[in-house]
Motif scaffolding. Structure first.
Motif, PDB file in Angstrom:
ATOM      1  N   ASP A 156       3.041  -6.485  16.801  1.00  0.00           N
ATOM      2  CA  ASP A 156       1.804  -5.703  16.887  1.00  0.00           C
ATOM      3  C   ASP A 156       2.050  -4.240  16.531  1.00  0.00           C
ATOM      4  OD1 ASP A 156       0.430  -7.975  17.655  1.00  0.00           O
ATOM      5  OD2 ASP A 156       0.438  -7.481  19.798  1.00  0.00           O
ATOM      6  N   ALA A 157       3.180  -3.697  16.981  1.00  0.00           N
ATOM      7  CA  ALA A 157       3.506  -2.289  16.693  1.00  0.00           C
ATOM      8  C   ALA A 157       3.672  -2.068  15.192  1.00  0.00           C
ATOM      9  CB  ALA A 157       4.776  -1.878  17.437  1.00  0.00           C
ATOM     10  N   ILE A 158       4.439  -2.931  14.543  1.00  0.00           N
ATOM     11  CA  ILE A 158       4.669  -2.784  13.098  1.00  0.00           C
ATOM     12  C   ILE A 158       3.368  -3.007  12.329  1.00  0.00           C
ATOM     13  CG2 ILE A 158       5.885  -3.744  11.100  1.00  0.00           C
ATOM     14  CD1 ILE A 158       7.634  -2.027  12.986  1.00  0.00           C
ATOM     15  N   ASP A 159       2.575  -3.984  12.752  1.00  0.00           N
ATOM     16  CA  ASP A 159       1.307  -4.263  12.063  1.00  0.00           C
ATOM     17  C   ASP A 159       0.278  -3.148  12.243  1.00  0.00           C
ATOM     18  OD1 ASP A 159       2.047  -6.584  10.810  1.00  0.00           O
ATOM     19  OD2 ASP A 159       1.153  -7.918  12.306  1.00  0.00           O
ATOM     20  N   SER A 160       0.471  -2.270  13.236  1.00  0.00           N
ATOM     21  CA  SER A 160      -0.477  -1.166  13.437  1.00  0.00           C
ATOM     22  C   SER A 160      -0.276  -0.042  12.416  1.00  0.00           C
ATOM     23  CB  SER A 160      -0.355  -0.602  14.852  1.00  0.00           C
ATOM     24  OG  SER A 160       0.843   0.143  15.005  1.00  0.00           O
ATOM     25  N   VAL A 161       0.830  -0.076  11.686  1.00  0.00           N
ATOM     26  CA  VAL A 161       1.121   0.933  10.664  1.00  0.00           C
ATOM     27  C   VAL A 161       0.490   0.472   9.352  1.00  0.00           C
ATOM     28  CG1 VAL A 161       2.965   2.141   9.423  1.00  0.00           C
ATOM     29  CG2 VAL A 161       3.273   1.546  11.843  1.00  0.00           C
ATOM     30  N   PRO A 162      -0.332   1.322   8.722  1.00  0.00           N
ATOM     31  CA  PRO A 162      -1.011   0.917   7.483  1.00  0.00           C
ATOM     32  C   PRO A 162      -0.038   0.475   6.389  1.00  0.00           C
ATOM     33  CG  PRO A 162      -1.903   2.985   8.291  1.00  0.00           C
ATOM     34  CD  PRO A 162      -0.695   2.684   9.120  1.00  0.00           C
ATOM     35  N   CYS A 163      -0.542  -0.347   5.482  1.00  0.00           N
ATOM     36  CA  CYS A 163       0.309  -0.921   4.439  1.00  0.00           C
ATOM     37  C   CYS A 163       0.801   0.106   3.430  1.00  0.00           C
ATOM     38  CB  CYS A 163      -0.396  -2.070   3.726  1.00  0.00           C
ATOM     39  SG  CYS A 163      -1.911  -1.594   2.896  1.00  0.00           S
ATOM     40  N   ASN A 164       0.166   1.262   3.329  1.00  0.00           N
ATOM     41  CA  ASN A 164       0.660   2.261   2.376  1.00  0.00           C
ATOM     42  C   ASN A 164       1.873   3.025   2.916  1.00  0.00           C
ATOM     43  OD1 ASN A 164      -1.185   3.464   4.216  1.00  0.00           O
ATOM     44  ND2 ASN A 164      -1.391   5.238   2.891  1.00  0.00           N
ATOM     45  N   PHE A 165       2.264   2.781   4.152  1.00  0.00           N
ATOM     46  CA  PHE A 165       3.489   3.332   4.722  1.00  0.00           C
ATOM     47  C   PHE A 165       4.599   2.303   4.573  1.00  0.00           C
ATOM     48  CE2 PHE A 165       0.359   5.961   6.718  1.00  0.00           C
ATOM     49  CZ  PHE A 165       1.000   7.157   7.012  1.00  0.00           C
ATOM     50  N   ARG A 166       5.713   2.719   4.006  1.00  0.00           N
ATOM     51  CA  ARG A 166       6.864   1.824   3.879  1.00  0.00           C
ATOM     52  C   ARG A 166       7.892   2.186   4.942  1.00  0.00           C
ATOM     53  NH1 ARG A 166       7.148   3.504  -2.138  1.00  0.00           N
ATOM     54  NH2 ARG A 166       7.821   5.213  -0.903  1.00  0.00           N
ATOM     55  N   ILE A 167       8.553   1.191   5.458  1.00  0.00           N
ATOM     56  CA  ILE A 167       9.598   1.386   6.458  1.00  0.00           C
ATOM     57  C   ILE A 167      10.909   0.995   5.805  1.00  0.00           C
ATOM     58  CG2 ILE A 167      10.419   0.760   8.755  1.00  0.00           C
ATOM     59  CD1 ILE A 167       7.411  -0.137   9.280  1.00  0.00           C
ATOM     60  N   ARG A 168      11.822   1.939   5.730  1.00  0.00           N
ATOM     61  CA  ARG A 168      13.095   1.740   5.033  1.00  0.00           C
ATOM     62  C   ARG A 168      14.231   2.269   5.890  1.00  0.00           C
ATOM     63  NH1 ARG A 168      10.404  -0.909   1.852  1.00  0.00           N
ATOM     64  NH2 ARG A 168       9.997  -0.442  -0.301  1.00  0.00           N
ATOM     65  N   PRO A 169      15.461   1.870   5.565  1.00  0.00           N
ATOM     66  CA  PRO A 169      16.618   2.468   6.255  1.00  0.00           C
ATOM     67  C   PRO A 169      16.876   3.889   5.741  1.00  0.00           C
ATOM     68  CG  PRO A 169      17.262   0.501   4.989  1.00  0.00           C
ATOM     69  CD  PRO A 169      15.821   0.750   4.718  1.00  0.00           C
TER      70      PRO A 169
END
Length: 185
Positions: A160-173
């Motif tokens: 739920d936490a990750i899905d709350s971030v809009p798709c135009n935000f990328r999460i990377r190392p």
């Protein structure tokens, strides 16, 4: 330069000036907001990267419209908190491995001989496909089946936490070459 080429040159110069002014305004807006929030960040033209916990970063392309950019920057703490709430042993990626129809057919038709059936079941990694073209995964090496079951129960909050971030935000190392800036008040 003749009169006609001067007239044609003027709109191009105005366009370039407006683009430069827009980028400068974005830099000032981002710098001020990062100073307020205390986030470590990188800004390369219109791409903003925020340093998160657990070796992660959040990357977003800033919109051209200043009102939209201000709204986005206003929501950053919420998105950072959401991604930071996922413990470090979890990996969040945008790469999704899809099984081809040929692989599925091979697995369905190939039945192991009785001697090949394993006597012990192990789960090496839990991988959950999320919306917005993301995956959440967690290695399970050394965990008992009860601990793996508990992880599965806990994962719904992280999903739920990750899905709350809009798709135009990328999460990377985070990369070793990243050069983070911290604005001081």
């Amino acid at each position: 330069m003749n009169r006609e080429s001067q007239i044609n040159q003027q709109p191009n110069n105005n366009l370039k000036t407006n683009q430069i002014d827009t980028v400068k305004a974005a830099v000032i807006l981002v710098r001020d907001r990062m100073r307020e929030l205390g986030f470590e960040y990188q800004l390369n033209k219109r791409t903003l990267e925020l340093k998160l916990l657990y070796g992660r970063k959040l990357i977003v392309r800033l919109p051209n419209d200043s009102a939209t950019m201000e709204r986005m920057l206003g929501r950053l703490p919420q998105y950072v908190e959401a991604v930071n709430s996922v413990p470090g042993e979890y990996r969040v990626t945008s790469r999704i491995h899809t099984i081809t129809d040929a692989e599925t057919a091979d697995k369905q038709t190939a039945k192991p001989a009785t001697a090949e059936i394993p006597f012990e079941m192990t789960i090496e990694e839990i991988i959950v496909r999320l919306s917005k073209n993301r995956e959440l995964s967690r290695p399970t090496e050394g965990l008992t089946m009860g601990e793996v079951a508990q992880l599965c129960d806990e994962m719904s909050a992280y999903i739920d936490a990750i899905d709350s971030v809009p798709c135009n935000f990328r999460i990377r190392p985070v990369l070793s070459c990243d050069k983070w800036v911290v604005e001081t008040p």
